[in-house]
Design a protein around this motif. Structure first.
Motif, PDB file in Angstrom:
ATOM      1  N   LEU A   1       0.091   0.124  -7.837  1.00  0.00           N
ATOM      2  CA  LEU A   1      -0.339   0.184  -9.230  1.00  0.00           C
ATOM      3  C   LEU A   1      -1.659   0.931  -9.368  1.00  0.00           C
ATOM      4  O   LEU A   1      -1.871   1.641 -10.353  1.00  0.00           O
ATOM      5  N   ALA A   2      -2.517   0.793  -8.367  1.00  0.00           N
ATOM      6  CA  ALA A   2      -3.785   1.526  -8.400  1.00  0.00           C
ATOM      7  C   ALA A   2      -3.516   3.024  -8.369  1.00  0.00           C
ATOM      8  O   ALA A   2      -4.194   3.809  -9.050  1.00  0.00           O
ATOM      9  N   ILE A   3      -2.527   3.413  -7.569  1.00  0.00           N
ATOM     10  CA  ILE A   3      -2.187   4.839  -7.511  1.00  0.00           C
ATOM     11  C   ILE A   3      -1.637   5.310  -8.847  1.00  0.00           C
ATOM     12  O   ILE A   3      -1.983   6.376  -9.350  1.00  0.00           O
ATOM     13  N   TYR A   4      -0.843   4.445  -9.459  1.00  0.00           N
ATOM     14  CA  TYR A   4      -0.255   4.837 -10.742  1.00  0.00           C
ATOM     15  C   TYR A   4      -1.333   4.922 -11.819  1.00  0.00           C
ATOM     16  O   TYR A   4      -1.380   5.868 -12.592  1.00  0.00           O
TER      17      TYR A   4
ATOM     18  N   GLY B   1       0.695  17.407   5.425  1.00  0.00           N
ATOM     19  CA  GLY B   1       0.103  16.869   6.645  1.00  0.00           C
ATOM     20  C   GLY B   1      -1.166  16.082   6.468  1.00  0.00           C
ATOM     21  O   GLY B   1      -1.805  15.724   7.449  1.00  0.00           O
ATOM     22  N   THR B   2      -1.584  15.830   5.215  1.00  0.00           N
ATOM     23  CA  THR B   2      -2.773  14.999   5.009  1.00  0.00           C
ATOM     24  C   THR B   2      -2.479  13.971   3.930  1.00  0.00           C
ATOM     25  O   THR B   2      -1.535  14.118   3.153  1.00  0.00           O
ATOM     26  N   PHE B   3      -3.324  12.931   3.898  1.00  0.00           N
ATOM     27  CA  PHE B   3      -3.173  11.917   2.866  1.00  0.00           C
ATOM     28  C   PHE B   3      -3.924  12.358   1.622  1.00  0.00           C
ATOM     29  O   PHE B   3      -5.088  12.752   1.689  1.00  0.00           O
ATOM     30  N   GLU B   4      -3.283  12.265   0.475  1.00  0.00           N
ATOM     31  CA  GLU B   4      -3.940  12.571  -0.793  1.00  0.00           C
ATOM     32  C   GLU B   4      -4.608  11.321  -1.346  1.00  0.00           C
ATOM     33  O   GLU B   4      -5.659  11.389  -1.960  1.00  0.00           O
ATOM     34  N   GLN B   5      -3.965  10.188  -1.143  1.00  0.00           N
ATOM     35  CA  GLN B   5      -4.514   8.930  -1.660  1.00  0.00           C
ATOM     36  C   GLN B   5      -3.809   7.776  -0.949  1.00  0.00           C
ATOM     37  O   GLN B   5      -2.596   7.823  -0.746  1.00  0.00           O
ATOM     38  N   VAL B   6      -4.576   6.767  -0.564  1.00  0.00           N
ATOM     39  CA  VAL B   6      -3.998   5.564   0.018  1.00  0.00           C
ATOM     40  C   VAL B   6      -4.513   4.380  -0.785  1.00  0.00           C
ATOM     41  O   VAL B   6      -5.717   4.135  -0.818  1.00  0.00           O
ATOM     42  N   ALA B   7      -3.620   3.677  -1.464  1.00  0.00           N
ATOM     43  CA  ALA B   7      -4.042   2.592  -2.350  1.00  0.00           C
ATOM     44  C   ALA B   7      -2.826   1.746  -2.702  1.00  0.00           C
ATOM     45  O   ALA B   7      -1.702   2.160  -2.464  1.00  0.00           O
TER      46      ALA B   7
ATOM     47  N   GLN C   1       0.857  -1.177   0.000  1.00  0.00           N
ATOM     48  CA  GLN C   1       0.000   0.000   0.000  1.00  0.00           C
ATOM     49  C   GLN C   1       0.899   1.235   0.000  1.00  0.00           C
ATOM     50  O   GLN C   1       1.934   1.236   0.659  1.00  0.00           O
ATOM     51  N   VAL C   2       0.478   2.251  -0.725  1.00  0.00           N
ATOM     52  CA  VAL C   2       1.202   3.519  -0.703  1.00  0.00           C
ATOM     53  C   VAL C   2       0.256   4.602  -0.206  1.00  0.00           C
ATOM     54  O   VAL C   2      -0.889   4.664  -0.650  1.00  0.00           O
ATOM     55  N   ALA C   3       0.746   5.398   0.765  1.00  0.00           N
ATOM     56  CA  ALA C   3      -0.034   6.536   1.219  1.00  0.00           C
ATOM     57  C   ALA C   3       0.691   7.788   0.750  1.00  0.00           C
ATOM     58  O   ALA C   3       1.792   8.069   1.211  1.00  0.00           O
ATOM     59  N   VAL C   4       0.089   8.506  -0.185  1.00  0.00           N
ATOM     60  CA  VAL C   4       0.725   9.720  -0.694  1.00  0.00           C
ATOM     61  C   VAL C   4       0.327  10.876   0.208  1.00  0.00           C
ATOM     62  O   VAL C   4      -0.857  11.106   0.446  1.00  0.00           O
TER      63      VAL C   4
END
Lengths: 304, 352
Positions: free
Chosen positions: B219-222, B210-216, B203-206
């Motif tokens: 490859l889903a993030i890409y 100070g906040t998460f933009e996306q957690v997925a 899982q990657v949390a971008v």
């Protein structure tokens, strides 16, 4: 053949260049000259007085002798004074370390204005002369009217004034306080600049604050501890103002004896011999301290 | 039940809010990466989990137990520091034994476990060295062994590969991933290197500000970046202001969007675009927007084009290069097409 022919021709040129470069020596030249003229030469002169016969302020020509040194080494008084100089210096040096470390550690934990104030508080005693501070201790520790005795008697803790002045205790107390900045400053520099992540790593591995302090903070400050020990030992061992003022008229250490022989008794030969003993033993002890420190600190020399 | 749960963590330093309501959960045995530019709060979040930072608000749970108030030395959370923070005055074996010694384990057990931990990171013969006598990669392995020997519930790594050179980095990344998989330990990485994040994590949390933009998953993030920030941070992307008409993008009719007509932003990866000399799109047979080549670089397997296609920014197009192929000259007229319309994202105009 060619190489052999070339290299002798090159060597002088390189030597000259190396001398001109001096390996960084040239910038230090003024300080070195100053030290030679005003420290090394007078010291050698003084020490030389111990090995010649002086008659009415004149050196008797060609009269080199080891007799005064031999006499001093066979004098039990000299050994007693050396021992006192030694143990007073050792106790006072250990005391400065024990008192200085918490101060330096506290400094490293504070920030901003408090840090500045602490630094000022540590350094400001150096702005007054050691003589003045020794006199201050006379007032504090002195007889019935001294601050300590007066307060204790008023509080009813004691009936008779404590005899602190003119004992080892007074000398050790005075020396410890007067030399405290010399111990705090090296510790402060190292502790304030230390890598805090090592302590975090220690916490993370399960160590408590106390364990971290003794297993990480203290070992990492060993170089500063021994620098401070060597410095404070040297100045405590050779200090004659504090023993003279706080020790009183019947109290003497080797350093006091050097002073009295040279300035009061005017026996320069004996003064010079005692100074030679003081200087060489002091050098030996400092060397020993530094050596022990570097043994404990072996890891810092470990390089790939 | 997730193994690690962080609930709306808030942390401010003075007026600066470093963590602004971060919530995250990590399943047991998973590898999570906190990815973001420097100063986005990712290290602060990791330090909160280790207990070095006390959050102003929010809770941290590991294995269902609230550890928010627990001091760092009572948490079963291993932390690998960015520069490893090995104790320079202790040998490798003493470094690894440190945690066991403060736990007062018996001597033979310490010896045994240290030897095993050093074997896991293949540093067995180097136990008597001091950290200064080791290479960067070896130091990193000591740092990992020092943490793993305590068998923590959670492994935290703060930019662990930063101090390594590029070649060593790649092999250490693979080694570490294998090790984590073998031990099945829940891990959280912090990095600002997107390829590292792609490589190491489940899982990657971008993170940003100070906040998460996306957690997925990576490859889903890409493939489906939530917004232009994520799209440009992970890989490269063209963010194009486009118009929508009848549920499709005006300039690329193959791209459909379930949004009302009007202005929108199109996110399309350079390698999802193609171009051909002339005016006909070779990929779909449909004509795309016409353009002019501004700049071209051949990079062996691919050719990178910058194309002026009437958008405010030049369009970046990456096409595969056949052996012997020479890039089109600057000024050549081209036609641009989308390879896979489904891999494009249409989002509200002006999303940061």
């Amino acid at each position: 053949m060619t190489a052999a022919a070339i290299s002798p021709g090159r060597r002088p040129g390189r030597l000259v260049r190396r001398m001109l470069h001096g390996g960084g020596f040239w910038p230090a030249l003024p300080a070195v000259l100053f030290l030679i003229v005003f420290l090394v030469l007078p010291m050698l002169t003084l020490l030389a007085f111990g090995f010649v016969t002086i008659d009415r302020g004149r050196i008797v020509g060609d009269s080199f002798t080891l007799q005064p040194l031999w006499a001093a080494l066979n004098d039990t008084l000299v050994w007693r004074l050396t021992w006192r100089s030694f143990y007073v210096a050792v106790i006072s040096t250990v005391m400065t370390l024990l008192l200085a470390y918490p101060v330096a550690y506290l400094y490293s934990q504070t920030k901003g204005i408090w840090r500045t104030l602490m630094l000022v508080a540590v350094i400001s005693p150096l702005l007054t002369s050691a003589l003045v501070r020794a006199y201050a201790w006379l007032v504090i520790l002195g007889g019935r009217r001294g601050i300590v005795n007066h307060t204790l008697i008023q509080l009813g803790v004691i009936d008779e004034p404590l005899r602190i002045l003119n004992t080892d205790y007074a000398v050790i107390i005075g020396m410890t306080q007067i030399h405290l900045p010399f111990m705090i400053l090296p510790l402060l520099a190292v502790l304030a600049e230390r890598d805090r992540r090592l302590e975090e790593a220690s916490f993370n591995l399960g160590a408590s604050r106390a364990e971290t302090f003794f297993k990480v903070v203290v070992p990492m400050s060993v170089p500063a501890i021994f620098a401070g020990l060597a410095l404070v030992f040297a100045i405590s061992y050779t200090n004659f103002i504090v023993p003279q003022l706080l020790g009183g008229g019947n109290y003497a250490t080797l350093a006091v004896q050097v002073y009295e022989q040279t300035v009061v008794v005017l026996d320069w030969t004996r003064g010079a011999v005692l100074a030679a003993i003081l200087l060489s033993s002091s050098f030996a002890f400092v060397f020993l301290i530094v050596w022990v420190g570097s043994r404990i600190n072996r890891w810092s020399e470990a390089r790939a | 039940m997730p193994h690690i749960v962080m609930e709306s963590i808030i942390k401010s330093y003075g007026d600066v809010r470093v963590l602004d309501g971060c919530s995250l959960s990590v399943e047991k045995g998973q590898v999570m990466t906190l990815l973001g530019p420097s100063g986005c709060g990712k290290t602060t979040l990791l330090r909160t989990l280790a207990g070095f930072v006390e959050p102003d608000a929010g809770r941290v749970l590991v294995g269902g137990i609230d550890i928010t108030a627990l001091p760092p030395n009572r948490r079963s959370v291993g932390y690998v520091f960015q520069n490893y923070a090995l104790f320079p005055h202790l040998t490798v074996a003493e470094n690894v034994a440190y945690g066991l010694k403060v736990r007062r384990r018996p001597g033979p057990e310490i010896k045994d476990r240290v030897a095993r931990a050093l074997d896991i990171v293949s540093l067995g013969p180097l136990g008597d060295r001091y950290p200064a006598q080791l290479s960067g990669g070896q130091q990193q392995r000591v740092a990992i062994a020092r943490v793993l020997v305590l068998e923590p519930d959670v492994l935290l790594l703060d930019e662990p590969f930063n101090a390594l050179d590029a070649k060593l980095r790649l092999s250490m990344q693979t080694e570490l991933r294998k090790l984590i998989e073998r031990l099945g330990i829940t891990s959280i990485f912090v990095t600002h290197d997107q390829s590292e994040a792609m490589m190491l994590s489940d899982q990657v949390a971008v993170m940003r500000a100070g906040t998460f933009e996306q957690v997925a998953p990576p490859l889903a993030i890409y493939d489906r970046p939530a917004n232009p920030f994520v799209a440009t941070f992970i890989g490269r992307a063209n963010i194009l202001p486009v118009g929508l008409r009848a549920g499709a993008v005006v300039d690329f009719p193959a791209v459909v969007a379930e949004r009302p007509d009007g202005p929108a932003d199109l996110i399309v990866r350079p390698e999802n675009l193609t171009l051909a000399a002339g005016r006909i799109d070779p990929g779909t047979g449909q004509s795309g927007p016409p353009g002019t080549v501004l700049f071209a670089i051949a990079q062996g397997p691919t050719i990178e084009y910058e194309v002026d296609a009437g958008f405010p920014e030049p369009l970046r197009v990456t096409v595969n290069r056949r052996s012997g192929e020479v890039p089109l000259a600057a000024g050549s007229p081209v036609s641009i097409g989308v390879i896979d319309p489904a891999a494009c994202r249409v989002i509200e105009r002006g999303t940061p």
